[in-house]
Enzyme design. Structure first.
Site: not given
Ligand code: G3P
Length: 496
Positions: A169, A192, A230, A245, A249, A264, A298-299
């Site tokens: 993302n 990677k 791996d 990710g 993780g 994260e 993720c946020t």
């Molecule tokens: O891994 C963090 C990402 O997904 C969110 O970042 O800047 O969109 O809050 P942001």
């Protein structure tokens, strides 16, 4: 290759090369990995399927280059990083073009990501010069029973080789948030890239190549996680892993061994809305936070916990704002675009179906065409529904109605995910108390969760991560403390 401009060295026929030892190379495997365009579901790009032997060679040349780089003055490291930032900004259009085709991020947001990344690199260069340019000295006589004959010089030294594994993302921004701290701290870097986003990553790495870093210091290894994943994360030559990710993780952290980890992972970021909240502000942030990049952050706001007494009004405001969201192609800067893969679309649909059969209220008709899912607000979600706990990573926002703030905090803290959360209220005292009670890495007061700006600390608790990011924290976690103790002869008069 005509039409690729400065990036022509990165591609051979129609397959993008991998980067090691200061050169773009074709893998001896003879195999490639196809990247589908999420919007068309058609093949868009091809990348090399690197071998374990090519990983070994890249790690070996990284080791050699790192020993030179670690002796390179800080100002010189910073100078080279600033060059890379300038080249990245200069070529933002080409790189953004890849992001649009690989991960269907709206074009305007793809441009923002590249510019944000260049700014992060420059800020990191300056921050590194500041915090690594100073050490500490301790003397022995501040501890009882000791004379003043020992001077301890404390400094930060590089770890060696940092393995950076960014997510799809943010294939550029969450790559440089690892690369720049690693390099300013004197480390070598093995990248990677994610499969979806690898070509944007390759273009970004080429900007570092053109900036003139020592041969071998940076490498970009592409391929199937199943073949080299791996092997890379358990490689004895790797001294630190920075991963962003999903719960892969957690598997990596179990295998990685005795090295520093910066993890994260996902978030089930709640949005608690109290009766005294500014409901227009809350609604605007729920839509922005819940549906930016189609919820693939993720946020992102992943669960609204609203007091029953104001729920109807809030839901109505959110539905009205959602009706203005545009749905379609990332090239047209639509707000809602295709999610990254078909398997992701199917996973999201599974969560929606579960809520449907368990009687949740759909505020819009559920609609999906290929990987394109229309934005959906699901009201009256109950704790027995998967949407109450699982991370859709898509344009679906569930609403749970609560009767007390304690109920909201309890739900937040009961999740295995604990990245961020937010609370909307006009009572700052209440907000601070709630923030203290919410067991998440960050709590935003009167705004939706977000990682930026990039110098702010960023961390998750429980299954959402290990360690803390943000430029300063990343530089510090990619160094280790070294002490040199100067032992002087004991003074002629001793206390003893
Ligand atoms: O891994 C963090 C990402 O997904 C969110 O970042 O800047 O969109 O809050 P942001």
């Amino acid at each position: 290759m005509a039409g690729f401009g400065i990036f022509q060295d990165t591609i051979d026929q129609d397959v993008y090369k991998y980067y090691a030892d200061g050169e773009w190379k074709v893998s001896s495997s003879g195999n490639s990995v196809i990247i589908l365009n999420p919007s068309t579901r058609q093949p868009q790009y091809k990348i090399q399927a690197c071998t374990q032997d090519e990983v070994n060679k890249a790690v070996q040349s990284a080791k050699e280059a790192q020993s030179i780089w670690a002796k390179t003055p800080l100002w010189k490291r910073a100078e080279t990083l600033h060059k890379a930032a300038a080249i990245l900004k200069e070529h933002k259009e080409s790189i953004a073009g890849c992001i649009v085709k690989e991960i269907a991020k709206p074009h305007k947001d793809a441009i923002t990501e590249v510019v944000r990344s260049a700014d992060l690199i420059s800020y990191c260069a300056e921050e590194g010069v500041r915090i690594l340019g100073e050490g500490k000295m301790l003397v022995s006589d501040s501890f009882p029973g000791n004379e003043r004959n020992k001077m301890c010089l404390v400094s930060k030294i590089p770890l060696g080789i940092v393995l950076a594994i960014p997510p799809f993302n943010y294939p550029v921004n969450l790559a440089v948030s690892k690369i720049a701290p690693a390099l300013i701290a004197g480390n070598a870097l093995v990248l990677k890239p994610p499969t979806q986003g690898a070509v944007a990553g390759i273009h970004m790495v080429h900007c570092f190549h053109l900036a003139g870093f020592p041969k071998g210091l940076i490498s970009c290894i592409t391929g199937k996680g199943s073949e080299i994943g791996d092997f890379l994360t358990m490689h004895p030559g790797v001294n630190c892993i920075s991963f962003t990710g999903g719960d892969t993780g957690i598997a990596i952290s179990k295998k990685a061994g005795m090295i520093p980890l910066q993890m994260e992972l996902g978030g089930k970021d709640v949005c608690i809305v109290l009766e005294d909240a500014d409901l227009d502000l809350a609604a605007a942030n729920i839509v922005k936070g819940g549906f930016s990049y189609s919820g693939q952050r993720c946020t992102a706001v992943k669960l609204v916990l609203v007091m029953e007494t104001v729920a109807d009004v809030l839901v109505e405001k959110v539905v009205t704002l959602m009706s203005k969201l545009t749905i379609g192609a990332p090239e047209d800067d639509c707000d809602i675009t295709a999610v990254v893969t078909e398997s992701s679309a199917k996973f999201i649909e599974g969560l929606v179906d579960d809520a449907r059969v368990k009687g949740a209220t759909f505020c819009q008709e559920y609609r999906r065409e290929g990987n394109l899912i229309w934005p959906l607000l699901v009201d009256n979600v109950r704790p027995d529904m998967r949407l109450a706990w699982e991370e859709p990573f898509g344009p679906v926002v569930p609403v749970v109605r609560i009767t007390s703030v304690e109920e909201g905090i309890h739900h937040c803290n009961a999740s295995n995910l604990a990245l961020q959360g937010c609370v909307f209220t006009r009572d700052i005292n209440k907000a601070i108390m709630i923030s203290d009670a919410m067991e998440t890495g960050t709590v935003q007061i009167n705004s939706a969760p977000s990682r930026g700006p990039d110098h702010f600390p960023f961390q998750g608790l429980r299954d959402s991560g290990i360690g803390s990011q943000g430029i300063t924290n990343s530089i510090n976690m990619m160094t280790k403390v070294k002490t040199t103790v100067i032992n002087l002869p004991l003074p002629s008069y001793t206390m003893g």
